[in-house]
Enzyme design. Structure first.
Site, PDB file in Angstrom:
ATOM      1  N   ASP A  16       0.903  -1.176   0.039  1.00 38.04           N
ATOM      2  CA  ASP A  16      -0.055   0.011  -0.111  1.00 38.04           C
ATOM      3  C   ASP A  16       0.744   1.096  -0.033  1.00 38.04           C
ATOM      4  OD1 ASP A  16      -2.447   1.267   0.224  1.00 38.04           O
ATOM      5  OD2 ASP A  16      -1.858   1.721   2.544  1.00 38.04           O
ATOM      6  N   CYS A  80      -4.175  -1.523  -1.966  1.00 39.06           N
ATOM      7  CA  CYS A  80      -4.493  -0.026  -2.118  1.00 39.06           C
ATOM      8  C   CYS A  80      -5.460   0.140  -3.380  1.00 39.06           C
ATOM      9  CB  CYS A  80      -3.022   0.617  -2.553  1.00 39.06           C
ATOM     10  SG  CYS A  80      -3.074   2.192  -2.970  1.00 39.06           S
ATOM     11  N   CYS A 194     -11.124   3.152   0.283  1.00 41.56           N
ATOM     12  CA  CYS A 194      -9.627   3.428   0.449  1.00 41.56           C
ATOM     13  C   CYS A 194      -9.395   2.649   1.750  1.00 41.56           C
ATOM     14  CB  CYS A 194      -9.314   4.866   0.517  1.00 41.56           C
ATOM     15  SG  CYS A 194      -7.781   5.285   1.235  1.00 41.56           S
TER      16      CYS A 194
HETATM   17  N1  DGL Z   1      -4.685   3.265   0.867  1.00 39.92           N
HETATM   18  C1  DGL Z   1      -4.968   3.550  -0.505  1.00 39.92           C
HETATM   19  C2  DGL Z   1      -6.261   3.414  -1.240  1.00 39.92           C
HETATM   20  O1  DGL Z   1      -6.705   2.235  -0.717  1.00 39.92           O
HETATM   21  C3  DGL Z   1      -4.423   5.066  -0.856  1.00 39.92           C
HETATM   22  C4  DGL Z   1      -3.952   6.219   0.035  1.00 39.92           C
HETATM   23  C5  DGL Z   1      -3.306   7.341  -0.611  1.00 39.92           C
HETATM   24  O2  DGL Z   1      -4.000   8.143  -1.159  1.00 39.92           O
HETATM   25  O3  DGL Z   1      -2.074   7.143  -0.811  1.00 39.92           O
HETATM   26  O4  DGL Z   1      -6.416   3.828  -1.935  1.00 39.92           O
END
Ligand code: DGL
Length: 265
Positions: A16, A80, A194
């Site tokens: 991530d 992610c 997210c």
């Molecule tokens: N954790 C990430 C996601 O699921 C993104 C976080 C970020 O903006 O870096 O989209």
């Protein structure tokens, strides 16, 4: 390849932009306790959500190379949504031999759960603007109304454990999607699109009220990972608990603090 890294004993890579993927790692460890995991937080280059596809693609390629070349991973979970939306198709093409699981906002499960047919979706700007989410949304938009909310700054606030900012942004974004509740015309389901947002679960639930169901993706991702490992004959048969290695391109202390706070590691 060293003896200890042979076959099924090799770790599963989890990646991530930062601490968010720990919410997926939590489910992976619960469902696959014998597997070892190498978790890589690309925190030196986070957040991804407001950076654009070219940047996220370049970082994803670099991270996958590192996880394969240095850590000899046997499978990869892109924990992610932003990186999955921008790059999962490329990783699949460039690493056809690598069992691969991505995450995407749980719109389909939300349709199955929602009674009012009004569904809120919180995600990064990159995910909201992606062709992948647009296609998923278009395939379901006859079945429910989705309110897609880009949440600039929220992943970063969670990454930095900045409680005041997390509260303020959660309030701002949930207000923008209101009214919440189980009555006709109200939004009764909230998709956390997210992986960072799973760590703001209690704050969000308090804001939207007890009649609203929150959905995150850890469990289905862990189930899919198990299926792929079994299909590839790569599942760890040993009963001994697996190891977790935490790596980051940023500073180590916040990642370890988050893993301790949220996973008891
Ligand atoms: N954790 C990430 C996601 O699921 C993104 C976080 C970020 O903006 O870096 O989209």
């Amino acid at each position: 390849m060293t003896e200890s890294h042979a076959g099924a004993a090799r770790p599963v890579g989890v990646f991530d932009s930062g601490v968010g993927g720990l919410s997926i790692l939590r489910s992976l460890r619960a469902q696959l306790p014998a597997e070892s995991f190498v978790y890589l937080a690309d925190a030196g280059f986070a957040p991804y959500g407001e950076r654009g596809d070219a940047f996220v693609i370049e970082r994803t390629r670099a991270v996958v190379r590192q996880l394969r070349d240095v850590h000899e991973i046997k499978a990869l979970v892109i924990a992610c949504n932003t990186a999955t939306a921008a790059a999962v198709h490329l990783v699949r093409t460039e690493h056809p031999d690598l069992p691969l699981v991505g995450v995407e906002p749980a719109l389909k499960p939300a349709v199955a759960l929602s009674r009012t047919r009004r569904i809120g979706v919180m995600a990064t700007r990159g995910t909201v603007n992606s062709g992948k989410l647009r296609a998923l949304h278009d395939s379901l938009k006859d079945q429910a109304e989705f309110i897609l909310q880009p949440c600039d700054g929220l992943a970063d606030a969670i990454q930095n454990h900045d409680t005041a900012k997390i509260n303020a942004l959660c309030e701002q974004y949930t207000e923008a999607m209101a009214p919440w509740g189980g009555l006709p015309g109200q939004v009764d389901t909230l998709v956390l699109g997210c992986t960072h947002y799973a760590f703001a679960w209690n704050t969000l639930q308090a804001l939207v009220g007890p009649d609203v169901r929150l959905i995150e993706t850890g469990e289905p991702v862990a189930r899919q990972t198990r299926r792929l490992l079994e299909a590839a004959g790569q599942a760890q048969a040993d009963d001994a608990p697996g190891r977790v290695t935490l790596l980051t391109t940023g500073s180590q202390a916040p990642l370890e603090a988050a893993a301790h706070r949220w996973l008891g590691l």
